[in-house]
Write a protein that holds these residues in place. Structure first.
Motif, short mmCIF file in Angstrom:
data_model
loop_
_atom_site.label_atom_id
_atom_site.label_comp_id
_atom_site.label_asym_id
_atom_site.label_seq_id
_atom_site.Cartn_x
_atom_site.Cartn_y
_atom_site.Cartn_z
N GLY A 55 33.63 35.89 38.44
CA GLY A 55 32.98 37.13 38.84
C GLY A 55 33.90 38.09 39.56
N GLU A 56 33.31 39.13 40.10
CA GLU A 56 34.07 40.15 40.80
C GLU A 56 34.18 39.77 42.26
OE1 GLU A 56 32.26 43.99 40.62
OE2 GLU A 56 33.76 44.78 41.98
N PRO A 57 35.29 39.96 42.92
CA PRO A 57 36.55 40.48 42.38
C PRO A 57 37.52 39.37 42.00
CG PRO A 57 36.65 40.45 44.74
CD PRO A 57 35.35 39.79 44.38
N ARG A 58 37.07 38.10 42.05
CA ARG A 58 38.05 37.02 41.91
C ARG A 58 38.74 37.05 40.54
NH1 ARG A 58 34.51 32.19 43.95
NH2 ARG A 58 32.99 33.75 43.33
N ALA A 59 37.96 37.39 39.52
CA ALA A 59 38.56 37.44 38.18
C ALA A 59 39.75 38.42 38.16
CB ALA A 59 37.51 37.87 37.15
#
Lengths: 500, 625, 186, 104
Positions: free
Chosen positions: B27-31
C-alpha cells in the motif's frame, strides 16, 4: 503362431513398429472406444464430462508415447516406409496432441451451453488428430493425402457441428466446397509429380531428383504448383485463404481453436515434408512462389485484421497473418528455417488455443457474441481474463518477453540467413499493421466503457469461465510468458527436430 | 565489482517483482519506498561499478559480463550479457540517479491515487528495461530493453486510462514507436547478415570489413529507430501527446531517460557511423537541427505548460542528434546528462505547479506563483536559466560545445542552431514569466501552496546538479575535459576534432550568450512589460525607445504568431495527418480487400483457381522444355 | 481400333462433363455424370486397368450417383436452375478465363512433358504392369504390402465419414426449448 | 506393355480438359449438388491422369492411387450431401450463393 500364419500369405506385409505407431493408434482407437461406449451406454449413466476427460486422457497418453519415441533418438520406421516418425514428425505430433489436450478441458461447459453433441465432437477431434499425425509422419504422397483427408473431413463436419446456428453450417459448407476443390488440385499435383518421378514416395522423389537431372521438368514443376495450391489452402495462405475467416468465425469456437493450431501445424508439416525435404533440390524454383504467397498472406492477414470489428474475426485474420510468418520460415528452405517454423507452430498453437478459449468463454448461449462490443469493459468485469487475453494478444503482436517475439524473431532470422531481406521487411511492416488490430481488442477491453447496451451485460452475471477453460487460459499464458523469457528450452527441441 | 554489474539491473527487477506480488498489500506509501530504495540500490551499484572502472587502465575499461544464453536459434545465438564501459556506465549513473530522485518525488506526487502501487510497479519495470537497454552487450538485448521501455511508456502514458485522450495518446506512442522499431530490427538483421553477430564488440571489431553501403544502410535504419524513440522529425508526434501521463512519468521517461535512448544508440554505434558514407551523419545532423528549430517554434505557441516542456524536450533532443551527426559524441552525451538534470527539474517543477493549482495545466490561468511557492520558483528559475544557456549553468556549456562542433561542420547548421537557441531562451522565459510573475490569474478558490518536502527535496537536488553539471566537461583546457577523457574508450577515436582556435570558440560562445540574452530580453519585453500598461503610460519615450518591444509585440502578435501557429497547425494537421494517413490507407486497403471477401463461396473458389493459375504460370516460366 | 475406342470414350466423357455443367436440372446433371464416369471406365479398360474399370462403374456410377439422386429427390431440389442469370458480377467471364488458362498452361506442360516417362520406371517387382500376375492380384499385392498403411487409414477416413454423416443429418433437438426458439428466430 | 498406339500425352490432355470443365463448372453453378458433381469430374480427371501415367511408367502405383481417390471421393460425397441436407433443414432450396452470411 501368428508369424507362421503370416509367412504363408502370398503378400509380404511390411514391418510394423507398434510403439512408433502409438501416436496414430492411440487417438484412433480412443475415438472408436468412445464411439462404441457412447452408443451402448445410455447417457444418463455416463455424464457428458467423461467425453472430454477421455479425450484429454487419450491425448496425454499419446503425448507420453511421443516422449518415449523422442528418447529413442533415431528415426522410427513406424509402418514400413510409409510412416516415419522422425524428429519433425514427433514435434508436430506433439503440437497437434498438445492442442487437443488444451482444447479438451474447455469442451464440457461449452458443449452444454451451446448444445453441441460432445461425444461425437470428441470422436471427431481424436480422429482428426490421428489424421494430422499421419500427415506429419507421412513418407508417401498417398499416405499424406489420406491423412490430410481424414483430418479435413473431420474438420468440415466439426465446423458445421453447431447445427442450430446457420453460420456454423455455412462455415462447414464453405470449408467443404473449397476444401474439395483444392483437394482436386492437390491430387492432380500428386499425379503429375508421380508422372515426373515415377513414384509417390517422398524419399524416392528426393533421391530421384538428386540423382537425375530432368531434361523436361514441366510436369514436375506443374505438379509442385498444384501441390502448393492444395497445401497452401490447408494452411490458409493467400490467395487460398478466403475460407479461413468465414469458417473460423462460423465454426464452434473450440473447433476454431483446433483449426488454428492442430490443422495448421499438420498443414505446415506436410508443406515442409513435400517442399523442403522431397523437393529440396528444386528450392530455387519454388522459393519465389512461396515468397509471393508469404507476402500476400502477410499483407492480407494483417490489413484485414486491422479493419474488423469482431474479435473472433480479428483472430481469424491474424491467424492468416501468422501463416504468412510461418511461410517466411518455410521460404528459407533451410534447417534453421524448419526449426523456426516448428518453434512458431508450437508457440502459435498455444496462443491460438488460449485466445480462442477466451472468446469461447464470452461467446454466449449461441456462440455468436464475439463482436468487440462484448469485450467492452471486460477489464472491470473480469480483470484476470482481460489480462490473460492482453498477454496473448501482445504475444501475437510479437512484443518482447513473450513467446511470440522469439517466434517472429527466429523466422525472420531464418529468412535473413537465406538472404530474403525483402521478405523480412514485408514481415516486419505487416507486424506493425497487425499491431493495430490487437490494440483495438485491448482498447475495447480496457478503455472503452460499456455503453448503455452493454450496461445490462454488466449487470448480468459476469461471464462464467469454468474450471477447465480457466486452467487452459492460465496454462497458455504461463507458457507464452515463460517461453518469452527462456525460449532456449523449446529452441533446443526444435533444433533437434529440424536436424540442426 | 565489475562482475557484479548485473546487480544494477537486478535491483529494479527485484523491486518490480516484490511490488507485483505484494504491492497492493504494502500500500501507500510503503510501495513507493520499496521502489525508491530499489532505484537507490541500483544507483549505489552503478557508483561502485564506476569507481572500479575508474581504477582500471583506460584501455581496459571495457568489460562483458555474460549472464546466460538467451536465444540459441541456430547460428543466431544471442547471449545475454552486459557491456560495462564508460558510455554505458555514464548512462546507468544518470538513469539510476535521476530515476531515484524522480521515484522519490513520485511518492509525494502520486499520494492518494487509487493505483499507487501499480504506478511503482510500472516505474520499476521501466527502470529495469532502460538499464537493460543501456547495459546490454548486443543489439538484440538493447532491442529487448528498447521494446520494454516502449511498453512501459505505453502503460504509463495511459495510466489514467479512464480518460479517452490518454488511451489514444498511449496508442499513438505505441504505434509510432513500432514504426521506428522495425527500422531497428531490420538494422539488426542486416548487421547479422553482414557480420554474423549482433554483439557490439563483434560488430565494432569487424566494422572496417563492412562495405560502406551496408554500413550506411544499417546506420540509417538504426537512425530510423532512434528517431522514433528520441522523437525526431517526423516521428516525434507521439511525445507531445505522451504528456497525458502523470508528471513524474513525463520527467523520467519523456525527458530524462527513455527519449535519450535513441541518442545513446547512435553514440553507441559510432564505429559503424565512421564506416558509413559521409551523407549518413549529415542526414542525422540535419534532421537533428531541423527538429530542434521546428520544435522550438512549436513551443512558442503552446499554452499547456507540459506541452511547452515537451516541445522543448524534442528541441533539445534535436541538439543531441545534431551533435551525433557532427561527430561530437562527447558533446551529445554531455548535453544528454545536463539536459536530464534541468529538464527533469523543469518537469518536476511543473508537476508541483500543476499539483498546486489542482491539476490545471493552462499557463494563461497561472501567474505570480513566485510568492506562493518559493522553493519551486527558485529551482524552476535555475532550470530555466540552464536551458536558456546562461553561463555558468550546465546548459550553457553543453549547448555551446554542440554549437561549436556544428560551426565546424557547417556554418549553416550553426545558424539554425543559434536561432533555435534564441527561440529556446524566449519561450522558456515566457513560460517562467507567465507562471511565476505577473498577476495571479487563477481563480480565488485555488490556494497554491508549496508541495511536501518529499517533492521539493528532489527539486533542490536536481537544481544543484543543473548548476554544477557544466563542470563535467569544461572547454578551457584539455585537463578539464573530464567527460571527454572518460568516454574515450567507448568512442574508438571516432570523435571529431575541433579545428577552431580558442579565439573563435570564445567568439561563438559570446554570440550564443548574446542569443540567450536577446531571447530573454524579448520575453521580458513582451510578457513582463506589456502586462504593465501603467508603466508604459508613465514612460512614453521609453515605450518609443522600446521600439524592439513593439516590433516584438507586433511580430509575435502578427506574422510571428501566425508562423508559430502555422508550425503548430502543420504539426496538428500535416504530420499527425501523415500518421493518420498511414492508418487511413491501411483502412482503405482493408476496405478494398474486404470486397474480395464477398461471402460467396464461388468467388472464393474463383480466387483459389486464379491463384492456382498464377502459380502454374510462374512454374511454367521456370520450366525447361 | 484402340484409337477409335479412345476417341469415342473421350467424346462421351467430355460431352457428359459439359452436360453436367450446362444442364439446368440437377437430375439431368447426375445422368450426364454417369455418362462421364462410364467414359472414364472405358479409358481405364484401354489402359488395362480392368479392376478399376469395374469399381468405377459399380461404386461411382452405381453407388455415388445413386446417392446424389437420392438426395436430390429427398430434398425435392430437382427444380430447374435459372442459368441465364449470374448474380455475382464478373464471375462467368473470369471463370472462363481461368478455365482457359488452366487448359493452356497445364496442357502445354503435360503434353510436352509426357514422353519424360519412357524408361523411367525401375524394372520388375510386384509393381510392374507387364508381369504375369493378373490385374487384381497385382493390385492386391501392392495394396497389402507397400500400401498397407494407407489401406488402414481409410478405415479412419470412413469412420469419420459415417460419424459425420450421422451427426449432420440428425435433427438439432437436444433441448426442445432452445430448438423452438431457434425456429422462431429463423 | 503397349499403349495401344496412343501416347500418354493424349490421355493427359483429355484429363486436363476434363479437370478444367469440372473447375469451371464449380465456379458457375449455384446448386451445391451440381457443384459436388463438378468436383467429381475433377477427381475423375485426376484418375484418368493417374492411370495413364501409371501405364506410361509401367507401374501399378497409378492404379493404386486411383483406388484411394475413389475411397476419398466417396467419403467426400457422403459428407457433402449430409451438409446439404443439414442446410436444407434450415433453409430449404438454398443455393451456394444464399449461404453467405459471413463476409468482409
Amino acid at each position: 503362431m501368428m508369424g507362421a500364419l503370416l509367412a504363408q500369405l502370398p503378400v509380404q506385409t511390411p514391418d510394423v513398429d507398434w510403439t512408433g505407431l502409438l501416436p496414430v493408434l492411440l487417438p484412433s482407437a480412443g475415438a472408436l472406444v468412445l464411439l462404441m461406449v457412447r452408443s451402448l451406454v445410455p447417457s444418463r449413466v455416463m455424464p457428458a464430462v467423461l467425453d472430454a476427460v477421455w479425450t484429454f486422457a487419450v491425448a496425454v497418453a499419446s503425448l507420453v508415447s511421443v516422449v518415449v519415441l523422442w528418447q529413442r533418438d533415431a528415426e522410427v520406421q513406424a509402418f514400413g516406409s510409409q510412416l516415419v516418425m522422425d524428429g519433425m514428425a514427433l514435434f508436430v505430433t506433439a503440437v497437434v496432441l498438445g492442442s487437443v489436450a488444451l482444447v479438451a478441458p474447455t469442451l464440457p461447459r461449452y458443449c452444454k451451453r451451446v448444445g453441441v453433441a460432445s461425444a461425437e465432437l470428441c470422436v471427431l477431434i481424436l480422429l482428426a488428430a490421428a489424421g494430422a499425425v499421419v500427415m506429419a509422419g507421412a513418407a508417401d504422397l498417398i499416405v499424406l493425402f489420406l491423412g490430410l483427408e481424414t483430418m479435413s473431413i473431420a474438420a468440415y463436419v466439426m465446423a458445421a457441428l453447431n447445427l442450430r446456428r446457420l453460420e456454423s453450417l455455412e462455415a462447414g459448407l464453405k470449408y467443404f466446397v473449397l476444401g474439395a476443390f483444392s483437394t482436386a488440385f492437390l491430387l492432380f499435383g500428386i499425379a503429375l509429380v508421380y508422372g515426373a518421378t515415377g513414384t509417390t514416395s517422398l524419399d524416392e522423389i528426393g533421391r530421384h531428383l538428386d540423382t537425375f537431372i530432368l531434361l523436361r521438368d514441366g510436369m514436375l514443376l506443374a505438379g509442385s504448383a498444384m501441390l502448393l495450391v492444395g497445401l497452401g489452402f490447408k494452411v490458409a495462405a493467400a490467395p487460398f485463404h478466403a475460407w479461413a475467416p468465414d469458417t473460423y468465425v462460423g465454426a464452434p469456437t473450440p473447433v476454431t481453436a483446433l483449426m488454428a493450431s492442430a490443422v495448421k501445424a499438420a498443414g505446415f508439416a506436410a508443406l515442409i515434408r513435400v517442399f523442403v525435404e522431397a523437393l529440396g533440390t528444386r528450392a530455387d524454383d519454388w522459393r519465389p512462389a512461396v515468397f509471393a504467397l508469404a507476402c500476400a498472406t502477410l499483407a492480407v492477414g494483417s490489413v484485414l485484421a486491422a479493419v474488423q470489428s469482431d474479435a473472433k474475426r480479428i483472430l481469424a485474420y491474424s491467424s492468416v497473418s501468422h501463416a504468412g510468418f510461418i511461410l517466411v520460415g518455410v521460404q528459407a528452405a533451410s534447417d534453421s528455417g524448419v526449426a523456426a517454423v516448428l518453434f512458431y507452430l508450437a508457440v502459435y498453437a498455444v496462443i491460438a488455443v488460449g485466445s480462442f478459449t477466451v472468446v469461447a468463454v464470452l461467446s454466449g448461449q449461441r456462440d455468436d457474441r464475439t463482436g468487440l462490443d462484448t469485450l467492452a469493459g471486460l477489464s472491470s468485469r473480469r480483470p484476470a481474463l482481460a489480462l490473460g487475453l492482453t498477454i496473448l494478444l501482445l504475444a501475437q503482436a510479437g512484443v518482447p518477453f513473450t513467446s511470440g517475439f522469439v517466434a517472429k524473431f527466429s523466422v525472420i532470422a531464418a529468412a535473413v540467413e537465406a538472404r530474403s531481406y525483402w521478405l523480412a521487411v514485408v514481415a516486419m511492416v505487416s507486424a506493425v499493421v497487425a499491431a493495430f488490430a490487437y490494440l483495438r481488442v485491448v482498447v475495447a477491453m480496457y478503455f472503452r466503457d460499456s455503453g448503455d447496451e452493454a450496461e445490462t451485460a454488466a449487470e448480468a452475471p459476469k461471464p462464467a469461465i469454468g474450471l477447465g477453460a480457466g486452467a487452459v487460459i492460465v496454462a497458455a499464458v504461463l507458457f507464452t510468458v515463460a517461453l518469452g523469457v527462456v525460449p532456449g528450452v523449446l529452441e533446443s527441441l526444435t533444433s533437434t527436430a529440424a536436424g540442426l | 565489482m565489475l562482475e557484479a554489474a548485473w546487480l544494477i539491473c537486478a535491483f529494479p527487477l527485484a523491486g518490480f517483482a516484490v511490488l507485483l506480488a505484494l504491492g497492493r498489500r504494502l500500500g501507500e506509501p510503503r510501495a513507493g519506498w520499496v521502489a525508491t530504495l530499489a532505484m537507490a540500490g541500483s544507483f549505489v551499484c552503478s557508483l561502485a561499478v564506476f569507481a572500479s572502472l575508474m581504477g582500471r587502465d583506460p584501455a581496459e575499461r571495457r568489460f562483458v559480463v555474460t549472464l546466460f544464453e538467451w536465444v540459441p536459434a541456430g547460428d543466431f545465438s544471442v547471449d545475454a550479457g552486459l557491456l560495462v564501459d564508460p558510455l554505458s556506465v555514464t548512462m546507468a549513473l544518470f538513469v539510476t540517479g535521476v530515476g531515484a530522485l524522480i521515484h522519490l518525488y513520485a511518492v509525494g506526487y502520486m499520494h492518494g491515487d487509487g493505483d499507487f502501487s501499480k504506478f511503482f510497479v510500472y516505474l520499476n519495470l521501466f527502470a529495469f528495461s532502460m538499464l537493460v537497454l543501456v547495459l546490454g552487450d548486443s543489439l538484440a538485448l538493447t532491442f529487448l530493453g528498447w521494446e520494454g521501455v516502449g511498453v512501459c511508456s505505453y502503460l504509463l502514458i495511459s495510466f489514467w486510462f479512464t480518460d479517452e485522450a490518454n488511451a489514444t495518446a498511449g496508442k499513438k506512442a505505441f504505434i509510432t514507436n513500432r514504426v521506428g522499431d522495425w527500422g531497428f530490427m531490420l538494422a539488426m538483421f542486416w548487421a547479422f547478415g553482414a557480420l554474423g553477430s549482433v554483439r557490439y564488440l563483434d560488430l565494432f571489431g569487424q566494422a572496417d570489413s563492412l562495405s560502406s553501403t551496408t554500413a550506411t544502410a544499417i546506420v540509417i535504419l538504426l537512425f530510423l529507430g532512434a528517431a522514433g524513440k528520441s522523437a525526431q522529425l517526423p516521428l516525434y508526434i507521439w511525445l507531445p501527446d505522451a504528456m497525458a501521463g502523470p508528471t513524474p512519468v513525463s520527467a523520467l521517461i519523456h525527458a530524462a531517460t527513455m527519449v535519450t535512448a535513441g541518442v545513446y544508440l547512435m553514440v553507441r554505434v559510432n564505429p559503424l557511423i565512421a564506416v558509413a558514407d559521409a551523407w549518413a551523419p549529415d542526414v542525422i545532423a540535419w534532421v537533428g537541427v531541423a527538429t530542434a528549430l521546428f520544435a522550438a517554434g512549436a513551443a512558442m505557441a503552446q499554452n499547456d505548460i507540459k506541452k511547452v516542456l515537451a516541445y522543448s524536450t524534442i528541441s533539445q533532443l534535436g541538439y543531441m542528434m545534431l551533435a551525433v551527426g557532427t561527430g561530437a559524441y562527447v558533446a551529445a552525451i554531455f548535453h544528454m546528462v545536463t539536459h536530464a538534470f534541468f529538464k527533469a527539474l523543469l518537469f518536476l517543477g511543473s508537476g508541483s505547479v500543476i499539483h498546486a493549482l489542482d491539476g490545471d495545466q493552462d499557463m494563461r490561468r497561472y501567474g505570480a506563483l513566485r510568492a506562493a511557492m518559493p522553493v519551486t520558483a527558485v529551482t524552476f528559475i535555475v532550470g530555466w536559466l540552464a536551458i536558456a544557456g546562461v553561463p555558468p549553468l550546465a546548459g550553457f556549456w553543453s549547448k555551446d560545445e554542440i554549437l561549436a562542433y556544428a560551426w565546424d561542420a557547417s556554418p549553416a547548421l550553426w545558424v539554425v542552431g543559434i536561432v533555435t537557441a534564441v527561440l529556446t531562451a524566449f519561450y522558456m522565459s515566457r513560460l517562467v514569466f507567465m507562471t511565476f510573475y505577473g498577476e495571479a490569474r487563477y481563480g480565488t478558490e485555488v490556494h497554491p501552496h508549496e508541495p511536501s518536502r518529499l517533492m521539493t527535496a528532489p527539486l533542490v537536488a536536481l537544481a544543484a546538479a543543473a548548476v554544477v553539471a557544466g563542470g563535467l566537461n569544461l572547454p578551457f583546457t584539455k585537463d578539464l575535459h573530464f567527460l571527454g577523457a572518460w568516454l574515450e574508450p567507448s568512442l574508438f577515436a571516432n570523435e571529431a576534432h575541433l579545428s577552431l582556435g580558442a579565439g573563435a570558440q570564445w567568439l561563438l560562445a559570446l554570440v550564443s550568450m548574446a542569443g540567450a540574452a536577446i531571447g530573454i530580453a524579448g520575453a521580458v519585453a513582451v510578457y513582463l512589460q506589456h502586462r504593465l500598461p501603467a508603466s508604459r503610460v508613465e514612460w512614453p519615450a521609453a515605450a518609443r525607445a522600446f521600439y524592439v518591444d513593439e516590433t516584438w509585440t507586433r511580430f509575435v502578435g502578427g506574422p510571428g504568431r501566425r508562423a508559430f501557429e502555422g508550425v503548430a497547425a502543420f504539426d496538428a494537421n500535416v504530420v499527425d495527418g501523415a500518421v493518420d494517413g498511414v492508418g487511413r490507407s491501411v483502412r482503405a486497403g482493408g476496405t478494398l480487400l474486404r470486397r474480395v471477401q464477398t461471402g460467396f463461396v464461388r468467388s472464393y473458389a474463383l480466387l483459389t483457381a486464379a491463384g492456382a493459375v498464377a502459380l502454374l504460370v510462374w512454374f511454367l516460366v521456370r520450366t525447361s522444355f | 481400333m484402340a484409337e477409335a475406342v479412345f476417341a469415342v470414350a473421350a467424346v462421351l466423357m467430355l460431352a457428359g462433363a459439359v452436360g453436367v455443367v450446362a444442364s439446368r436440372n440437377p437430375v439431368h446433371a447426375a445422368l450426364f455424370l454417369v455418362q462421364t464416369l462410364v467414359g472414364v471406365a472405358v479409358l481405364f479398360v484401354l489402359n488395362d486397368a480392368h479392376f478399376l474399370a469395374a469399381v468405377q462403374v459399380v461404386v461411382y456410377a452405381g453407388a455415388i450417383v445413386i446417392l446424389f439422386l437420392f438426395v436430390i429427390m429427398l430434398l425435392g431440389v430437382d427444380k430447374a436452375e435459372e442459368l441465364s442469370i449470374e448474380p455475382i458480377f464478373g464471375q462467368r467471364p473470369l471463370a472462363a478465363v481461368v478455365g482457359a488458362a488452366l487448359v493452356a498452361v497445364l496442357g502445354t506442360v503435360v503434353v510436352t512433358g509426357a514422353d519424360v516417362l519412357t524408361g523411367l520406371r525401375r524394372a520388375g517387382g510386384d509393381r510392374a504392369l507387364d508381369g504375369d500376375a493378373t490385374d487384381i492380384e497385382r493390385m492386391g499385392r501392392v495394396l497389402f504390402s507397400e500400401f498397407a498403411f494407407a489401406v488402414e487409414i481409410t478405415a479412419a477416413l470412413l469412420t469419420v465419414a459415417v460419424v459425420g454423416a450421422v451427426i449432420l443429418t440428425r435433427r438439432a433437438s437436444r433441448s426442445d426449448g432452445s430448438a423452438t426458439a431457434d425456429t422462431a428466430a429463423s | 506393355m503397349d499403349l495401344a498406339g496412343l501416347s500418354v500425352g493424349w490421355y493427359l490432355a483429355l484429363s486436363v480438359v476434363l479437370f478444367a470443365i469440372g473447375g469451371v463448372g464449380l465456379l458457375v453453378r449455384r446448386n451445391p449438388l451440381v457443384m459436388f458433381m463438378c468436383v467429381e469430374l475433377m477427381l475423375n480427371a485426376v484418375n484418368v491422369a493417374f492411370v495413364a501415367l501409371g501405364a506410361g511408367l509401367n507401374d501399378v502405383g497409378g492404379q493404386v492411387a486411383v483406388f484411394f481417390v475413389l475411397v476419398v471421393a466417396a467419403t467426400e460425397v457422403v459428407i457433402g450431401l449430409a451438409l446439404v441436407v443439414a442446410i436444407n433443414r434450415r433453409r430449404s432450396g438454398a443455393t451456394a450463393d444464399d449461404v453467405s452470411l459471413l463476409k468482409g
